[in-house]
Design a protein around this motif. Sequence first.
Motif, short mmCIF file in Angstrom:
data_model
loop_
_atom_site.label_atom_id
_atom_site.label_comp_id
_atom_site.label_asym_id
_atom_site.label_seq_id
_atom_site.Cartn_x
_atom_site.Cartn_y
_atom_site.Cartn_z
N PRO A 125 0.81 -1.23 0.00
CA PRO A 125 0.00 0.00 0.00
C PRO A 125 0.83 1.27 0.00
O PRO A 125 0.44 2.28 -0.60
N ARG A 126 1.99 1.24 0.65
CA ARG A 126 2.83 2.43 0.67
C ARG A 126 3.41 2.71 -0.71
O ARG A 126 3.50 3.86 -1.13
N LEU A 127 3.79 1.66 -1.39
CA LEU A 127 4.30 1.84 -2.75
C LEU A 127 3.18 2.30 -3.69
O LEU A 127 3.38 3.17 -4.54
N GLU A 128 2.01 1.73 -3.51
CA GLU A 128 0.86 2.12 -4.34
C GLU A 128 0.54 3.60 -4.14
O GLU A 128 0.26 4.33 -5.11
N ARG A 129 0.59 4.06 -2.90
CA ARG A 129 0.32 5.48 -2.61
C ARG A 129 1.37 6.38 -3.26
O ARG A 129 1.06 7.45 -3.80
N LEU A 130 2.61 5.92 -3.23
CA LEU A 130 3.70 6.68 -3.87
C LEU A 130 3.45 6.81 -5.38
O LEU A 130 3.61 7.89 -5.96
N ILE A 131 3.06 5.71 -5.99
CA ILE A 131 2.81 5.72 -7.44
C ILE A 131 1.62 6.62 -7.77
O ILE A 131 1.67 7.38 -8.76
N GLU A 132 0.58 6.56 -6.97
CA GLU A 132 -0.58 7.43 -7.19
C GLU A 132 -0.18 8.90 -7.10
O GLU A 132 -0.62 9.73 -7.91
N ARG A 133 0.67 9.21 -6.15
CA ARG A 133 1.13 10.60 -6.01
C ARG A 133 1.92 11.03 -7.24
O ARG A 133 1.79 12.15 -7.73
N GLY A 134 2.76 10.10 -7.75
CA GLY A 134 3.53 10.40 -8.94
C GLY A 134 2.65 10.66 -10.15
O GLY A 134 2.99 11.47 -11.02
N ARG A 135 1.51 9.99 -10.20
CA ARG A 135 0.57 10.24 -11.29
C ARG A 135 -0.04 11.62 -11.19
O ARG A 135 -0.21 12.33 -12.19
N HIS A 136 -0.40 12.00 -9.97
CA HIS A 136 -1.04 13.30 -9.78
C HIS A 136 -0.09 14.44 -10.09
O HIS A 136 -0.51 15.52 -10.52
N THR A 137 1.21 14.22 -9.87
CA THR A 137 2.19 15.27 -10.15
C THR A 137 2.67 15.24 -11.59
O THR A 137 3.41 16.13 -12.03
N GLY A 138 2.28 14.20 -12.33
CA GLY A 138 2.70 14.08 -13.71
C GLY A 138 4.04 13.42 -13.90
O GLY A 138 4.56 13.33 -15.02
N ASP A 139 4.63 12.92 -12.80
CA ASP A 139 5.93 12.25 -12.91
C ASP A 139 5.81 10.82 -13.43
O ASP A 139 6.75 10.29 -14.03
N PHE A 140 4.66 10.20 -13.16
CA PHE A 140 4.42 8.84 -13.62
C PHE A 140 3.21 8.82 -14.55
O PHE A 140 2.28 9.62 -14.38
N ALA A 141 3.21 7.89 -15.47
CA ALA A 141 2.09 7.79 -16.42
C ALA A 141 0.90 7.08 -15.79
O ALA A 141 1.08 6.17 -14.97
N PRO A 142 -0.33 7.47 -16.16
CA PRO A 142 -1.53 6.86 -15.58
C PRO A 142 -2.07 5.70 -16.39
O PRO A 142 -3.26 5.40 -16.33
N SER A 143 -1.22 5.02 -17.13
CA SER A 143 -1.70 4.02 -18.09
C SER A 143 -2.14 2.71 -17.45
O SER A 143 -3.00 2.01 -17.98
N LEU A 144 -1.57 2.34 -16.31
CA LEU A 144 -1.89 1.06 -15.66
C LEU A 144 -2.30 1.29 -14.21
O LEU A 144 -1.89 2.27 -13.59
N PRO A 145 -3.09 0.36 -13.64
CA PRO A 145 -3.51 0.52 -12.24
C PRO A 145 -2.32 0.58 -11.29
O PRO A 145 -1.34 -0.16 -11.44
N ALA A 146 -2.40 1.45 -10.31
CA ALA A 146 -1.30 1.63 -9.37
C ALA A 146 -1.02 0.34 -8.58
O ALA A 146 0.14 0.02 -8.29
N ALA A 147 -2.07 -0.39 -8.23
CA ALA A 147 -1.86 -1.64 -7.48
C ALA A 147 -1.08 -2.64 -8.30
O ALA A 147 -0.22 -3.37 -7.78
N TRP A 148 -1.39 -2.69 -9.59
CA TRP A 148 -0.66 -3.59 -10.48
C TRP A 148 0.82 -3.18 -10.59
O TRP A 148 1.72 -4.01 -10.53
N LEU A 149 1.05 -1.90 -10.73
CA LEU A 149 2.42 -1.40 -10.84
C LEU A 149 3.20 -1.65 -9.55
O LEU A 149 4.38 -2.00 -9.59
N ALA A 150 2.54 -1.48 -8.41
CA ALA A 150 3.21 -1.73 -7.14
C ALA A 150 3.64 -3.18 -7.03
O ALA A 150 4.77 -3.49 -6.63
N ALA A 151 2.75 -4.09 -7.41
CA ALA A 151 3.09 -5.52 -7.38
C ALA A 151 4.23 -5.82 -8.35
O ALA A 151 5.13 -6.62 -8.05
N ALA A 152 4.21 -5.17 -9.51
CA ALA A 152 5.25 -5.41 -10.51
C ALA A 152 6.60 -4.89 -10.03
O ALA A 152 7.64 -5.53 -10.24
#
Length: 201
Positions: A125-152
Amino acid sequence: MADTREFQVAVIRIQPAWLKEHAQSTTVVPAPQFGCGRGETAVSDQEDATRLACLPAVAALVEAAAAEYATLLDDAGLDTAPPADALARFLDAGWRFVDRYPLLLTAPAARIPRPENDPHDFVPPRLERLIERGRHTGDFAPSLPAAWLAAAVLGLQHTAVAQVGTRRLTAQAAAALCLDSALRLCGGRAGTARAGHHPTT
């Protein structure tokens, strides 16, 4: 029984060699090596991890490891650092944990009961929250679910650790490749962050 801290240090030192030597054997190992009282023994077979986990000092070790991992993440500034740097810090925390507790990522350790504050529960969950934050700031792409990316991303680091364990990569090379791959996976720019910790495992 030796005090818990001394036992923890002893386990950290002996665990890789002991597991390699006894994982498939039926040797009886002197229990003082594992903090048992005089006259007790720990049988090294498929019951190794289960028997070892029954010792209070081993339970304390597992709980301490989980708490230490949580502290590493707390101190990493994952919610405040720029997302790419935060991702690097997240992976750094994982490498520090692996350096400190290599036993806990070996196959026999899978039979040790999980701690109350299980990293399997609080890390994703902490990694997922980090990825979601990166999406909101435009640093990460919103193409895939954050939970999936965290697991990957976690899977990438587990693969990197395995590559080091089989000596296919040095620890430093594995850490660099893991960070580069994680950034690309999240849609960030490779090379925008750099790991500060150099793993030795």
